[in-house]
Design a protein around this motif. Structure first.
Motif, PDB file in Angstrom:
ATOM      1  N   LEU A 192      -5.034   1.072  -6.023  1.00  0.00           N
ATOM      2  CA  LEU A 192      -3.675   1.336  -6.505  1.00  0.00           C
ATOM      3  C   LEU A 192      -3.373   0.504  -7.744  1.00  0.00           C
ATOM      4  O   LEU A 192      -2.715   0.980  -8.681  1.00  0.00           O
ATOM      5  CB  LEU A 192      -2.665   1.025  -5.392  1.00  0.00           C
ATOM      6  CG  LEU A 192      -2.683   1.995  -4.200  1.00  0.00           C
ATOM      7  CD1 LEU A 192      -1.838   1.464  -3.063  1.00  0.00           C
ATOM      8  CD2 LEU A 192      -2.197   3.377  -4.616  1.00  0.00           C
TER       9      LEU A 192
ATOM     10  N   GLU B 102      -7.937  -0.049  -0.900  1.00  0.00           N
ATOM     11  CA  GLU B 102      -6.830   0.819  -1.296  1.00  0.00           C
ATOM     12  C   GLU B 102      -5.870   0.082  -2.221  1.00  0.00           C
ATOM     13  O   GLU B 102      -5.388   0.635  -3.212  1.00  0.00           O
ATOM     14  CB  GLU B 102      -6.090   1.313  -0.053  1.00  0.00           C
ATOM     15  CG  GLU B 102      -4.997   2.307  -0.379  1.00  0.00           C
ATOM     16  CD  GLU B 102      -4.307   2.875   0.850  1.00  0.00           C
ATOM     17  OE1 GLU B 102      -3.404   3.711   0.679  1.00  0.00           O
ATOM     18  OE2 GLU B 102      -4.667   2.457   1.974  1.00  0.00           O
TER      19      GLU B 102
ATOM     20  N   THR C 133     -14.320   9.161  -5.124  1.00  0.00           N
ATOM     21  CA  THR C 133     -14.510   7.848  -5.756  1.00  0.00           C
ATOM     22  C   THR C 133     -15.473   7.931  -6.933  1.00  0.00           C
ATOM     23  O   THR C 133     -15.239   7.319  -7.973  1.00  0.00           O
ATOM     24  CB  THR C 133     -14.986   6.805  -4.714  1.00  0.00           C
ATOM     25  OG1 THR C 133     -14.657   5.515  -5.182  1.00  0.00           O
ATOM     26  CG2 THR C 133     -16.458   6.881  -4.416  1.00  0.00           C
TER      27      THR C 133
ATOM     28  N   ARG D  90     -12.886   6.554  -0.530  1.00  0.00           N
ATOM     29  CA  ARG D  90     -12.341   7.148  -1.760  1.00  0.00           C
ATOM     30  C   ARG D  90     -11.801   6.085  -2.724  1.00  0.00           C
ATOM     31  O   ARG D  90     -11.592   6.364  -3.897  1.00  0.00           O
ATOM     32  CB  ARG D  90     -11.234   8.147  -1.427  1.00  0.00           C
ATOM     33  CG  ARG D  90     -10.012   7.532  -0.777  1.00  0.00           C
ATOM     34  CD  ARG D  90      -8.880   8.531  -0.687  1.00  0.00           C
ATOM     35  NE  ARG D  90      -9.265   9.707   0.088  1.00  0.00           N
ATOM     36  CZ  ARG D  90      -8.529  10.808   0.150  1.00  0.00           C
ATOM     37  NH1 ARG D  90      -7.390  10.872  -0.533  1.00  0.00           N
ATOM     38  NH2 ARG D  90      -8.920  11.826   0.876  1.00  0.00           N
ATOM     39  N   TYR D  91     -11.580   4.872  -2.201  1.00  0.00           N
ATOM     40  CA  TYR D  91     -11.048   3.807  -3.055  1.00  0.00           C
ATOM     41  C   TYR D  91     -12.129   2.835  -3.530  1.00  0.00           C
ATOM     42  O   TYR D  91     -11.831   1.878  -4.242  1.00  0.00           O
ATOM     43  CB  TYR D  91      -9.977   3.015  -2.292  1.00  0.00           C
ATOM     44  CG  TYR D  91      -8.897   3.885  -1.689  1.00  0.00           C
ATOM     45  CD1 TYR D  91      -8.092   4.684  -2.503  1.00  0.00           C
ATOM     46  CD2 TYR D  91      -8.669   3.926  -0.318  1.00  0.00           C
ATOM     47  CE1 TYR D  91      -7.099   5.492  -1.963  1.00  0.00           C
ATOM     48  CE2 TYR D  91      -7.673   4.724   0.236  1.00  0.00           C
ATOM     49  CZ  TYR D  91      -6.894   5.506  -0.592  1.00  0.00           C
ATOM     50  OH  TYR D  91      -5.923   6.302  -0.059  1.00  0.00           O
TER      51      TYR D  91
ATOM     52  N   ASN E  84      -8.570  -2.683   4.604  1.00  0.00           N
ATOM     53  CA  ASN E  84      -7.936  -1.718   3.696  1.00  0.00           C
ATOM     54  C   ASN E  84      -7.711  -2.289   2.293  1.00  0.00           C
ATOM     55  O   ASN E  84      -6.958  -1.715   1.508  1.00  0.00           O
ATOM     56  CB  ASN E  84      -6.587  -1.259   4.277  1.00  0.00           C
ATOM     57  CG  ASN E  84      -6.743  -0.594   5.627  1.00  0.00           C
ATOM     58  OD1 ASN E  84      -7.629   0.224   5.814  1.00  0.00           O
ATOM     59  ND2 ASN E  84      -5.895  -0.962   6.579  1.00  0.00           N
TER      60      ASN E  84
ATOM     61  N   THR F 209     -15.629  -1.966   2.922  1.00  0.00           N
ATOM     62  CA  THR F 209     -15.102  -0.680   2.441  1.00  0.00           C
ATOM     63  C   THR F 209     -16.090   0.446   2.716  1.00  0.00           C
ATOM     64  O   THR F 209     -15.695   1.534   3.143  1.00  0.00           O
ATOM     65  CB  THR F 209     -14.811  -0.767   0.936  1.00  0.00           C
ATOM     66  OG1 THR F 209     -13.833  -1.785   0.708  1.00  0.00           O
ATOM     67  CG2 THR F 209     -14.289   0.549   0.391  1.00  0.00           C
TER      68      THR F 209
ATOM     69  N   ARG G 117       0.845  -1.216   0.000  1.00  0.00           N
ATOM     70  CA  ARG G 117       0.000   0.000   0.000  1.00  0.00           C
ATOM     71  C   ARG G 117       0.867   1.247   0.000  1.00  0.00           C
ATOM     72  O   ARG G 117       0.597   2.203  -0.723  1.00  0.00           O
ATOM     73  CB  ARG G 117      -0.943  -0.012   1.211  1.00  0.00           C
ATOM     74  CG  ARG G 117      -2.229  -0.788   0.979  1.00  0.00           C
ATOM     75  CD  ARG G 117      -3.260  -0.468   2.040  1.00  0.00           C
ATOM     76  NE  ARG G 117      -2.930  -1.068   3.309  1.00  0.00           N
ATOM     77  CZ  ARG G 117      -3.246  -2.310   3.671  1.00  0.00           C
ATOM     78  NH1 ARG G 117      -3.906  -3.080   2.835  1.00  0.00           N
ATOM     79  NH2 ARG G 117      -2.918  -2.781   4.849  1.00  0.00           N
TER      80      ARG G 117
ATOM     81  N   GLU H  44     -14.776  12.118   0.468  1.00  0.00           N
ATOM     82  CA  GLU H  44     -14.294  10.783   0.094  1.00  0.00           C
ATOM     83  C   GLU H  44     -15.145  10.180  -1.021  1.00  0.00           C
ATOM     84  O   GLU H  44     -14.628   9.621  -1.999  1.00  0.00           O
ATOM     85  CB  GLU H  44     -14.311   9.855   1.321  1.00  0.00           C
ATOM     86  CG  GLU H  44     -13.472  10.314   2.493  1.00  0.00           C
ATOM     87  CD  GLU H  44     -11.987  10.266   2.194  1.00  0.00           C
ATOM     88  OE1 GLU H  44     -11.529   9.256   1.638  1.00  0.00           O
ATOM     89  OE2 GLU H  44     -11.280  11.243   2.499  1.00  0.00           O
TER      90      GLU H  44
ATOM     91  N   LYS I 250       1.730   3.280  -3.580  1.00  0.00           N
ATOM     92  CA  LYS I 250       1.195   4.647  -3.535  1.00  0.00           C
ATOM     93  C   LYS I 250       2.309   5.641  -3.888  1.00  0.00           C
ATOM     94  O   LYS I 250       2.091   6.585  -4.656  1.00  0.00           O
ATOM     95  CB  LYS I 250       0.640   4.959  -2.146  1.00  0.00           C
ATOM     96  CG  LYS I 250      -0.080   6.298  -2.068  1.00  0.00           C
ATOM     97  CD  LYS I 250      -0.501   6.623  -0.643  1.00  0.00           C
ATOM     98  CE  LYS I 250      -1.640   5.766  -0.178  1.00  0.00           C
ATOM     99  NZ  LYS I 250      -2.142   6.170   1.153  1.00  0.00           N
TER     100      LYS I 250
ATOM    101  N   MET J 232     -11.681   4.471   3.673  1.00  0.00           N
ATOM    102  CA  MET J 232     -11.550   3.661   2.453  1.00  0.00           C
ATOM    103  C   MET J 232     -12.555   4.055   1.368  1.00  0.00           C
ATOM    104  O   MET J 232     -12.505   3.515   0.255  1.00  0.00           O
ATOM    105  CB  MET J 232     -11.731   2.174   2.784  1.00  0.00           C
ATOM    106  CG  MET J 232     -10.599   1.563   3.572  1.00  0.00           C
ATOM    107  SD  MET J 232      -9.039   1.489   2.619  1.00  0.00           S
ATOM    108  CE  MET J 232      -8.082   2.740   3.483  1.00  0.00           C
TER     109      MET J 232
END
Length: 1134
Positions: free
Chosen positions: A410, A406, A689, A563-564, A403, A555, A345, A685, A349, A561
């Motif tokens: 990525l 994320e 997304t 935003r992912y 997580n 999530t 992560r 957030e 990132k 989380m």
């Protein structure tokens, strides 16, 4: 020159074709297993009760089924033989494909053994990988075949039907039946078959040792090595990320584990004889509890291996090793992979940030991007297959990564970066190939001590192909094609890996290194998309949907989380990669899964985003409500008390001190988080997304996330506006239009401010929602504020106005309540004054006001129908009155004969009240329309002024209809004309209808004196009206008359004059009445005559003077004023 056997055998081509064919056969076996395990999708013959005995017989006798002498057992099969063949042909041919695939595999493996090929993943990567892939694919096919419970029945049933139709068994059935029997215990048979191949397999697996150990490190070792870091050594940032074994750097760990586990499972003899094999095997056993065969079908590594080895002599130590490795895996593997995911992560990132900021680095550092994708994919797939299968563990947190979103995000970010900057990658690697790789390869070829003709031709073609490249090809958008070059290198690997080859690759490692580098660089020109699929395909989620949904749900529950979360719908686009041309029947199901889950995820995200937006809107509306004028009374009162220095008032108990607007912004400590802070953070957030990608494709469907959000926001805004109206049907409560308008503006203002952040078209959402609210029902079939306010004004305000509890006060231009006990639960003035009518028009718009008008006119026409019935009932008397209204003696005898005169006045008053309210609403619409569209209002008013009495009636009504739509008042109401025209009775002639209309005016005129007896008929000069709403009669008389005579195409003015004359005579005769009760409010009633004239553009005061002297009106005004003031004096004194 005669070709050596290595050239003739075409091992490279066969391995390529058989691996692809094997994948197709494997998927077909998976599909049959899946189909037969579900009763809903099973072939119908397998679930029919009547076929049960036949199926048991076939299963028992398989493969030696005597079809001819078993008619009693196979009678039903004989009856359905044609259908059975039609249904089971695909299944049977799939099993035949397995047998043929098996034959080709063993033939090729024996050929490779005969050639004594040397395998080394670091040198002949393609050869070694294809060899190990073929072994694993073949093993997976056989294991999956053995897991199909109905395999014997499917083959036996088909063959029985085939023999019944053709008179003989299928040509392949004997061998196929034998194969199925042999593989009832698949691993035992496979290990026997692979014993001759132990040397080649173990050699290929041992070449993985160094690579596997290097790749199978923990997060701390990765961190120490600065893995995936571009900025760890700044001076080397632009240096190309190269390796002697390029393809090995992004080779999947899952693939290597599968090679090692299955390879040593088949060739287990080397585990006792070779310590290196044993070390590699044990290391692999400690990494995973499950490995994937195909999709969600897994091999329980330790159990399967232990079961096999425990039945073999001399394998006691290996069984102990298995148990020890299993305990180690259970205790440590979860934590190891958890730490790896944490490292990835952070590392990925950082890599993504650097490459986003400097996309030019994607040229030299492309390898890092693909390594990052491969590492993430490995960790995600490991987690998925273990979450699904590890049910009991002491450390469940290692298998539930909150997580994970994320990491998925990525992965999608790196993929998007590579796709976005593909030209940068192509330009860099094209120059690398032409200006470096071609020169180095040329030098190596020249320095080779031995170079046979065939190899020389291949390598020379490499140099010439690479040297001919130039940058214009990228600039011109030419498509590159290096698959031929890579296949030639594959061939060259085979030619140089056989024992008797004149040129040995292991003796010339530099050639292997540079060619592996060239292969990677060529892939950067023509196969970037394939590389992305190879390194980052997560289509495994298509077969672990429960895990996929669970991860998404986690999530959504984790604010950090959110935003992912867009990664989940994006991953649905991967599902297309798990299809295969050998199993086309799977495609629709996979497509449905992909689209359904993509749709579901986006729906949930859009729902949560719209909920958050509407919650903030509600908070904004609460803040806006604090600024409403009604809340300033307390503040004004306090200020007044302070000014007059009165004693400070003690607040009542239970009355909280009201904060002034703006108090919510005062904060002593910034760490105090308010509800609005939390909502804004969540919305930030979610906006990130939802706005991450404009569109993406899933199975040829283009998905626009913003459209999901727009749809949800529109629906929620519609519901919110209706909720703001606060309509309560049982208690008939509703919010004032002006307050609702303030709330709606607060909502709209906030949504408009979000336009650039949400990626949705805020203007379109607002326009659509507000437009829907101007209709009776919205797009989902729910009631709108147009319906609610229409119903409320009709059922509450106008119903009470009709009953006399509420009156119209022209002086105040509003309806007001009369002081009565226990009737009103609202203040009529607060819902009907000028500002409220404007607000109502603003909310409902022209469409909504038209709907309100139509409903009002429906009630008007209902009253007109009843009035016509009363006229018909009194037809004869009214005809005589019309002829003799000026003869007092005769009138005295005729008037008592009228039935329902009070009813006529009451119904006309109700019509007047409704039309008066409609006029007020139209005036509100006119003011709003003038404010919004002054450039349109001017021409409409100008056009209306051009209409004269001589204008054709159709043109007049058309112009008036346009004017009415803008709220402009007209002499003739076109809507009322249309409503009355629709009431024409089929049984009566137009002449009769016209006669009824004329007599209706006579009926009203002669009934007016009756109003004088009502105590409420006193004219109130303050309100400019009467307490029983009879001043509304004038509007009813004028507008109904104008509409009626327009319908019958008669002169309006003539008939209104007639009404004026008859009404004047009736009221003048009232002056001769001696009964004081009947003349109680004679003066007040006389004033109605002036109101009639003022209301109508067809009548003038001169016309009134000719039949009702103005002096009487003047005296009536004086008398009414005197009486009103006399009545107020006692009240004031009291």
């Amino acid at each position: 020159m005669s070709l050596t056997p290595a050239y003739q055998h075409k091992l490279a081509e066969k391995l390529t074709i058989l691996n692809d064919r094997g994948q197709g056969v494997l998927i077909r076996m998976y599909n049959i297993k899946k189909t037969c395990s579900d009763p809903k999708s099973k072939p119908p013959f397998l679930v029919e009760k009547s076929m049960e005995s036949s199926l048991k017989y076939i299963n028992k006798k398989f493969p030696n089924i005597d079809v001819r002498n078993s008619t009693q057992h196979l009678g039903l099969v004989h009856r359905e033989k044609t259908e059975i063949i039609r249904f089971l042909t695909n299944y049977y041919q799939s099993f035949v494909d397995v047998m043929e695939f098996r034959d080709h595999v063993y033939e090729l493996l024996n050929t490779i053994d005969a050639c004594q090929c040397h395998f080394d993943i670091n040198l002949n990567f393609d050869f070694t990988r294809s060899y190990l892939d073929l072994i694993v694919t073949y093993t997976s096919v056989i294991l999956l075949l053995s897991r199909i419970e109905d395999r014997r029945i499917l083959m036996g049933l088909y063959n029985c039907a085939h023999e019944m139709v053709h008179g003989h068994s299928d040509a392949s059935f004997a061998r196929l039946g034998q194969m199925v029997l042999e593989y009832d215990h698949p691993l035992k048979k496979l290990t026997e078959e692979f014993t001759p191949h132990t040397k080649a397999v173990s050699g290929a697996l041992l070449s993985l040792h160094f690579l596997f150990v290097r790749r199978n490190q923990g997060a701390e070792q990765w961190r120490s090595a600065q893995l995936l870091s571009v900025i760890s050594t700044p001076p080397a940032m632009i240096n190309p990320a190269n390796s002697d074994t390029m393809a090995c750097e992004y080779l999947s760990m899952e693939v290597m584990e599968r090679w090692i586990i299955i390879g040593f499972l088949l060739c287990h003899g080397c585990l006792n004889s070779n310590s290196q094999c044993q070390k590699l095997w044990k290391l692999c056993l400690q990494g995973s509890l499950y490995i994937t065969l195909i999709r969600e079908d897994v091999l329980q590594v330790h159990k399967v291996t232990e079961d096999l080895f425990s039945g073999l002599k001399g394998y006691g130590k290996r069984v102990a090793d298995i148990k020890e490795s299993k305990e180690h895996a259970i205790a440590n593997s979860g934590q190891l992979h958890c730490q790896r995911r944490q490292f990835l992560r952070m590392a990925v990132k950082e890599l993504g940030s650097v490459l986003t900021d400097e996309p030019g680095l994607l040229g030299p550092k492309a390898l890092l991007a693909f390594m990052a994708l491969s590492f993430i994919r490995d960790e995600v797939t490991w987690l998925v297959r273990h979450i699904e299968n590890v049910t009991k563990t002491k450390t469940p947190e290692d298998y539930a990564d909150i997580n994970i979103a994320e990491l998925l995000f990525l992965l999608e970010e790196i993929r998007a970066l590579v796709r976005r900057h593909i030209k940068v990658i192509q330009q860099y690697h094209l120059q690398y190939l032409a200006r470096f790789d071609a020169l180095v390869l040329s030098d190596i070829i020249q320095n080779l001590s031995v170079c046979p003709e065939e190899e020389s031709i291949i390598m020379s073609s490499f140099v010439s192909t690479l040297s001919s490249l130039n940058l214009k090809q990228v600039d011109n958008g030419e498509k590159f094609e290096f698959s031929g070059l890579r296949l030639d290198w594959f061939r060259l690997q085979v030619y140089t890996s056989v024992t008797k080859a004149p040129l040995h690759l292991h003796e010339n490692p530099d050639l292997a290194k540079v060619m592996n580098l060239i292969v990677f660089h060529s892939q950067m020109l023509d196969s970037v998309e394939k590389m992305l699929v190879e390194t980052s395909d997560l289509s495994i989620f298509c077969f672990h949907l429960r895990v996929f949904e669970k991860m998404f749900a986690m999530t959504l529950e984790e604010p950090a989380m959110l935003r992912y979360a867009i990664a989940f719908p994006l991953i649905c686009a991967h599902f297309v990669h798990c299809t295969h041309e050998m199993c086309p029947e799977e495609y629709p199901h996979l497509k449905n899964h992909g689209l359904h889950h993509c749709n579901s995820f986006l729906e949930d995200l859009a729902k949560q985003t719209s909920n958050c937006v509407l919650e903030i809107c509600a908070e904004q509306r609460n803040l806006s409500e604090q600024l409403l004028p009604k809340h300033c009374a307390t503040t004004i009162s306090k200020a007044k008390n302070k000014k007059t220095m009165k004693q400070r008032q003690i607040p009542r108990k239970g009355e909280p001190e009201r904060d002034k607007p703006g108090a919510e912004s005062h904060r002593k400590n910034r760490s105090i988080v308010t509800t609005m802070d939390k909502l804004h953070l969540t919305l930030t957030e979610l906006a990130l997304t939802m706005n991450h990608v404009h569109s993406f494709s899933v199975f040829e469907h283009t998905i626009f996330p913003s459209e999901y959000l727009s749809s949800h926001l529109e629906a929620r805004l519609n519901r919110a506006i209706v909720w703001l109206a606060g309509y309560n049907a049982p208690t008939q409560e509703i919010v004032r239009p002006s307050e609702l308008l303030a709330g709606v503006k607060a909502y709209i203002g906030f949504i408009q401010s979000l336009a650039q952040f949400l990626g949705a078209d805020a203007s379109r959402i607002i326009r659509s929602a507000l437009l829907q609210q101007t209709q009776p029902l919205d797009s989902s079939g729910e009631q709108t504020i147009t319906t609610l306010y229409t119903n409320w004004y009709l059922e509450s305000l106008l119903r009470q106005a009709s009953s006399g509890a509420i009156i119209l006060a022209p002086a105040m231009q509003a309806f007001i309540n009369l002081p009565r006990e226990g009737e009103q639960n609202f203040s009529a003035e607060e819902f009907s004054d000028i500002s409220e009518m404007r607000a109502l028009a603003e909310l409902l718009g022209p469409y909504g006001m038209k709907f309100l008008s139509e409903n009002l006119l429906w009630h008007v026409t209902s009253q007109i129908v009843e009035l016509k019935k009363l006229v018909v009932e009194n037809m004869d008397v009214l005809v005589q009155i019309r002829s003799n209204f000026s003869k007092p003696d005769l009138m005295a005898s005729l008037l008592p004969q009228l039935i329902g005169a009070e009813n006529v006045l009451k119904r006309m008053t109700i019509i007047g009240v409704i039309l008066s309210f409609r006029a007020m609403a139209q005036e509100g619409l006119r003011e709003v329309f003038s404010s919004h569209c002054p450039f349109l209002m001017g021409p409409i008013e100008c056009l209306k002024e051009f209409v004269t009495p001589d204008t054709d009636i159709k043109v007049t009504l058309s112009v008036f209809e346009l004017a009415s739509a803008a709220g402009v008042g007209c002499d003739i109401d076109p809507a009322l004309v249309a409503a009355i025209a629709n009431l024409k009775a089929d049984t009566s002639s137009p002449e009769e209808e016209y006669k009824v209309a004329c007599l209706l005016l006579i009926f009203i005129a002669v009934s007016l004196p009756l109003l004088a007896t009502d105590p409420s008929s006193f004219y109130n000069i303050e309100k400019d009206g009467y307490n029983n709403n009879i001043h509304c009669l004038t509007k009813a008389i004028i507008q109904v008359s104008a509409a009626l005579f327009t319908v019958y195409n008669k002169n309006i003015e003539t008939h209104l004059k007639e009404f004026l004359v008859v009404a004047s005579v009736s009221l003048l005769q009232l002056g001769q009445e001696t009964d004081k009760l009947k003349t109680r409010n004679r003066e007040s009633i006389s004033l109605l005559m002036r109101l009639v004239v003022e209301e109508s553009s067809f009548l003038t005061l001169d016309m009134l003077e000719s039949c009702f002297p103005y002096v009487l009106l003047r005296n009536a005004y004086r008398e009414v004023s005197r009486t009103f003031h006399l009545n107020r004096v006692p009240a004031s004194t009291h």
